[in-house]
Each structure stands twice: as C-alpha cells, then as structure tokens.
Design a protein around this motif. Structure first.
Motif, short mmCIF file in Angstrom:
data_model
loop_
_atom_site.label_atom_id
_atom_site.label_comp_id
_atom_site.label_asym_id
_atom_site.label_seq_id
_atom_site.Cartn_x
_atom_site.Cartn_y
_atom_site.Cartn_z
N ALA A 82 45.73 40.58 41.66
CA ALA A 82 45.46 41.08 43.01
C ALA A 82 45.42 42.61 43.01
O ALA A 82 44.52 43.22 43.62
N TYR A 83 46.37 43.24 42.34
CA TYR A 83 46.43 44.71 42.27
C TYR A 83 45.20 45.26 41.54
O TYR A 83 44.53 46.16 42.03
N ARG A 84 44.89 44.69 40.36
CA ARG A 84 43.77 45.20 39.58
C ARG A 84 42.44 44.93 40.28
O ARG A 84 41.53 45.75 40.23
N LYS A 85 42.32 43.80 40.96
CA LYS A 85 41.10 43.49 41.69
C LYS A 85 40.88 44.50 42.81
O LYS A 85 39.77 45.03 42.98
N ALA A 86 41.93 44.79 43.55
CA ALA A 86 41.82 45.78 44.64
C ALA A 86 41.43 47.14 44.09
O ALA A 86 40.55 47.82 44.65
N MET A 87 42.04 47.56 43.00
CA MET A 87 41.71 48.85 42.40
C MET A 87 40.26 48.88 41.92
O MET A 87 39.55 49.85 42.12
N PHE A 88 39.81 47.79 41.30
CA PHE A 88 38.43 47.72 40.81
C PHE A 88 37.44 47.80 41.97
O PHE A 88 36.49 48.56 41.93
N LEU A 89 37.70 47.00 43.01
CA LEU A 89 36.78 46.96 44.14
C LEU A 89 36.72 48.29 44.89
O LEU A 89 35.66 48.69 45.37
N GLU A 90 37.84 49.00 44.95
CA GLU A 90 37.89 50.26 45.68
C GLU A 90 37.40 51.45 44.87
O GLU A 90 36.77 52.35 45.41
N GLU A 91 37.69 51.45 43.56
CA GLU A 91 37.43 52.65 42.77
C GLU A 91 36.25 52.53 41.81
O GLU A 91 35.46 53.45 41.70
N GLU A 92 36.15 51.43 41.11
CA GLU A 92 35.15 51.32 40.05
C GLU A 92 33.83 50.70 40.51
O GLU A 92 32.77 51.14 40.09
N LEU A 93 33.91 49.69 41.35
CA LEU A 93 32.69 49.00 41.77
C LEU A 93 31.69 49.89 42.50
O LEU A 93 30.49 49.81 42.20
N PRO A 94 32.12 50.75 43.41
CA PRO A 94 31.13 51.63 44.05
C PRO A 94 30.35 52.49 43.05
O PRO A 94 29.13 52.66 43.19
N GLN A 95 31.03 53.00 42.03
CA GLN A 95 30.34 53.79 41.01
C GLN A 95 29.39 52.92 40.19
O GLN A 95 28.28 53.34 39.86
#
Length: 125
Positions: A82-95
C-alpha cells in the motif's frame, strides 16, 4: 548501499527495508535489525536509521516492542504494498506518463514489453 542525491537517505533506506519485506527475506512478525546494526551495515548515522524506523512505524510496517526491538507487523507485506503503491502513483507514474506521451509510445507496445518483462523475470516455467 549506494544512495541517490535526489531523495532523502532515510526514505531510500525505507525502500531498501520494504524491498526485503516484499522479497520475503524479512517475514511478518520477524525481528528486524537493530537501529545500530542497520546503521553499521549501511554505513549511515544511527539517527538516519531511527528516522527510517519512525516512518515505517507510522506506515504500520514495523512496531517497537519496548526493550526488545523492532518487529514487522502481522500484515507488513500488505502495508508495504500500500505504501509503495501510493508512492509510485504519486511520484513516479506522472513522470512515466509524461515520457510515454513525449516519446509517442503506444499502449500496444507498452503491453507487449510489459508482458515480455513479466515472462522473463517472474514466470518460472
């Protein structure tokens, strides 16, 4: 461990710990290395590891058993995901989306490459 300059060290250590949990090298309810031991292992200040452990406690990934040490929670894997998914969706996916758009990469090509990646790395046929 080699640290990147673009992200706080304690966050990178948290990602390192989360990876151990997701790979199964650290199991639910298992004792994790002490602050000092992990600091020595990673060659960082113990205060940095303590900051990491504080973050992981806030995310319900580890818990402190006073006088004994830190342990993974019973649902540590789910909490890490859950933590890593939230971080990925917020930080990495937009880029990632930005690069896909700018490079004009189609969904078919992405899907094909994703399936190849899965087959090569996770299918054990």
């Amino acid at each position: 461990m080699d640290f990147s300059a673009n992200k706080a060290i304690y966050v990178q250590i948290a990602e390192h710990v989360c990876e151990h949990i997701m790979l199964g090298t650290w199991k639910d309810e298992e004792k994790v290395p002490s602050v000092r031991d992990l600091a020595v292992q990673l060659e960082v200040n113990p205060n940095t590891v303590m900051r990491t452990y504080d973050l992981l406690q806030q995310k319900a990934i580890i818990a402190n058993k006073r006088g004994i040490g830190f342990f993974l929670t019973t649902d540590a894997v789910a909490q890490v995901k859950a933590y890593r998914k939230a971080m990925f969706l917020e930080e990495e996916l937009p880029q990632l989306f930005r690069n896909i758009y700018l490079l004009d990469i189609g969904l078919e090509e992405l899907q094909k490459r994703y399936q190849t990646f899965i087959n090569e790395n996770f299918n054990q046929n």
